[in-house]
Design a protein around this motif. Structure first.
Motif, mmCIF file in Angstrom:
data_model
loop_
_atom_site.group_PDB
_atom_site.id
_atom_site.type_symbol
_atom_site.label_atom_id
_atom_site.label_comp_id
_atom_site.label_asym_id
_atom_site.label_seq_id
_atom_site.Cartn_x
_atom_site.Cartn_y
_atom_site.Cartn_z
ATOM 1 N N ASP A 107 -2.421 -1.187 -3.450
ATOM 2 C CA ASP A 107 -3.198 0.033 -3.230
ATOM 3 C C ASP A 107 -2.349 1.237 -3.621
ATOM 4 O O ASP A 107 -1.370 1.571 -2.945
ATOM 5 C CB ASP A 107 -3.617 0.134 -1.760
ATOM 6 C CG ASP A 107 -4.567 1.313 -1.506
ATOM 7 O OD1 ASP A 107 -4.720 2.171 -2.388
ATOM 8 O OD2 ASP A 107 -5.148 1.364 -0.397
ATOM 9 N N ARG A 111 -0.332 4.667 -0.923
ATOM 10 C CA ARG A 111 -1.342 5.657 -1.269
ATOM 11 C C ARG A 111 -0.796 7.073 -1.041
ATOM 12 O O ARG A 111 -0.133 7.340 -0.044
ATOM 13 C CB ARG A 111 -2.585 5.430 -0.405
ATOM 14 C CG ARG A 111 -3.751 6.341 -0.682
ATOM 15 C CD ARG A 111 -4.943 5.934 0.173
ATOM 16 N NE ARG A 111 -6.108 6.771 -0.082
ATOM 17 C CZ ARG A 111 -7.296 6.581 0.467
ATOM 18 N NH1 ARG A 111 -7.471 5.561 1.306
ATOM 19 N NH2 ARG A 111 -8.302 7.380 0.188
ATOM 20 N N LEU A 155 -6.316 -1.075 -6.316
ATOM 21 C CA LEU A 155 -7.022 0.156 -5.955
ATOM 22 C C LEU A 155 -6.323 1.350 -6.602
ATOM 23 O O LEU A 155 -5.152 1.618 -6.316
ATOM 24 C CB LEU A 155 -7.063 0.325 -4.438
ATOM 25 C CG LEU A 155 -7.940 -0.671 -3.658
ATOM 26 C CD1 LEU A 155 -7.227 -2.008 -3.476
ATOM 27 C CD2 LEU A 155 -8.308 -0.111 -2.299
ATOM 28 N N ARG A 181 -3.856 4.411 -4.655
ATOM 29 C CA ARG A 181 -4.789 5.523 -4.816
ATOM 30 C C ARG A 181 -4.096 6.861 -4.604
ATOM 31 O O ARG A 181 -3.105 6.961 -3.897
ATOM 32 C CB ARG A 181 -5.955 5.369 -3.819
ATOM 33 C CG ARG A 181 -6.914 4.233 -4.156
ATOM 34 C CD ARG A 181 -7.921 4.012 -3.048
ATOM 35 N NE ARG A 181 -7.313 3.380 -1.874
ATOM 36 C CZ ARG A 181 -7.943 3.159 -0.734
ATOM 37 N NH1 ARG A 181 -9.214 3.527 -0.604
ATOM 38 N NH2 ARG A 181 -7.318 2.580 0.284
ATOM 39 N N SER A 191 0.854 -1.183 0.000
ATOM 40 C CA SER A 191 0.000 0.000 0.000
ATOM 41 C C SER A 191 0.893 1.237 0.000
ATOM 42 O O SER A 191 1.660 1.462 0.935
ATOM 43 C CB SER A 191 -0.917 0.006 1.233
ATOM 44 O OG SER A 191 -1.791 1.120 1.178
#
Length: 278
Positions: free
Chosen positions: A90, A62, A118, A92, A60
């Motif tokens: 992830d 992000r 994502l 985003r 992740s």
């Protein structure tokens, strides 16, 4: 240590190289959360490095200012395409543009392990995202969740919507992507997350119900493969009275399954001859 979470902890620019080297040397680490740790540093190469470890299950990053040039995108595509361990990615809110969307979609055409991707909050356009990920999901049957930026509702039949439910025939409905839930309006109603068999049956029944409105099912027996008939009858049995997943399949509950069976029996001589060959 198997999981490392450092979200919203600023890491000094001078320490970035040593930090990622340490992650690479940690043989038991499988999950890393580095959200909002590197904004402004442009650490695209380190993301590729984490993927190339071929050991991490979840990444992740992000809002980490991940921007790529053409050469870096190619490295990203190759690293994702060859990865066999990553399940969740992830990314985003990272300012990705159309070329980045195309790169991730291209990797999905060959990656067989990623289940969650994502990408909401980036800067790629609706049209490019729809086209690229639509093509990718026509061949990728392992991705279970795709998170994109919401778009305005539209009645236009797009490439992505056709990949999720191609309703022109029973064959095309049966061979659509039933595994991926696309978390983005207006695609959310096509597939229910975690229910690929149910998604397939709902789509088959929807085609039957739509044709039944004009009593035209029997005109399409020549269009169906011999392997599809059991699925068709199963769909009538299982979903005639089933609770609807979304308004997208509202017609399913309006057409009684018995009515469709009766319509099919009008052509039962041909249906039975096909069934005997299975």
């Amino acid at each position: 240590l198997r999981s490392l979470t450092l979200s919203s902890n600023g890491i000094d620019h001078d320490d970035i190289v040593d930090f990622f080297r340490a992650i690479g040397r940690h043989s038991t680490l499988t999950k890393v959360n580095l959200d909002c740790c590197f904004e402004g540093y442009g650490i695209h190469s380190h993301l590729c490095g984490l993927i190339l470890l071929n050991r991490l299950v979840e990444i992740s990053m992000r809002n980490d200012d991940l921007t790529f040039d053409a050469e870096q995108r190619q490295v990203l595509v190759e690293s994702l395409a060859s990865n066999t361990t990553l399940k969740r990615l992830d990314l985003r809110e990272n300012y990705f543009v159309d070329e980045d969307a195309a790169a991730y979609a291209s990797a999905l055409e060959t990656n067989k392990t990623l289940k969650y991707l994502l990408l909401a909050g980036n800067a790629f356009t609706d049209y490019v995202a729809d086209e690229c990920f639509g093509v990718a999901l026509m061949s990728n049957n392992t991705l279970e969740y795709l998170n994109l930026q919401d778009r305005y509702e539209t009645t236009t039949v797009t490439i992505l919507s056709r990949a999720l439910f191609h309703k022109t025939s029973l064959n095309s409905a049966s061979s659509s992507n039933h595994n991926c839930y696309v978390d983005c309006s207006p695609y959310q109603g096509r597939n229910k997350q975690g229910d690929p068999m149910g998604n397939r049956q709902r789509k088959i029944y929807n085609v039957l119900a739509t044709r039944h409105e004009t009593m035209s099912n029997v005109q399409h027996f020549d269009d169906i493969g011999i392997n599809l008939l059991p699925k068709m009858l199963s769909a009538v049995q299982l979903y005639a009275n089933a609770e609807e997943y979304s308004g997208f399949y509202l017609l399913n509950s309006e057409i009684p399954g018995l009515s469709i069976v009766y319509e099919l029996m009008r052509k039962w001589d041909k249906a039975l001859s096909i069934y005997k060959t299975l």
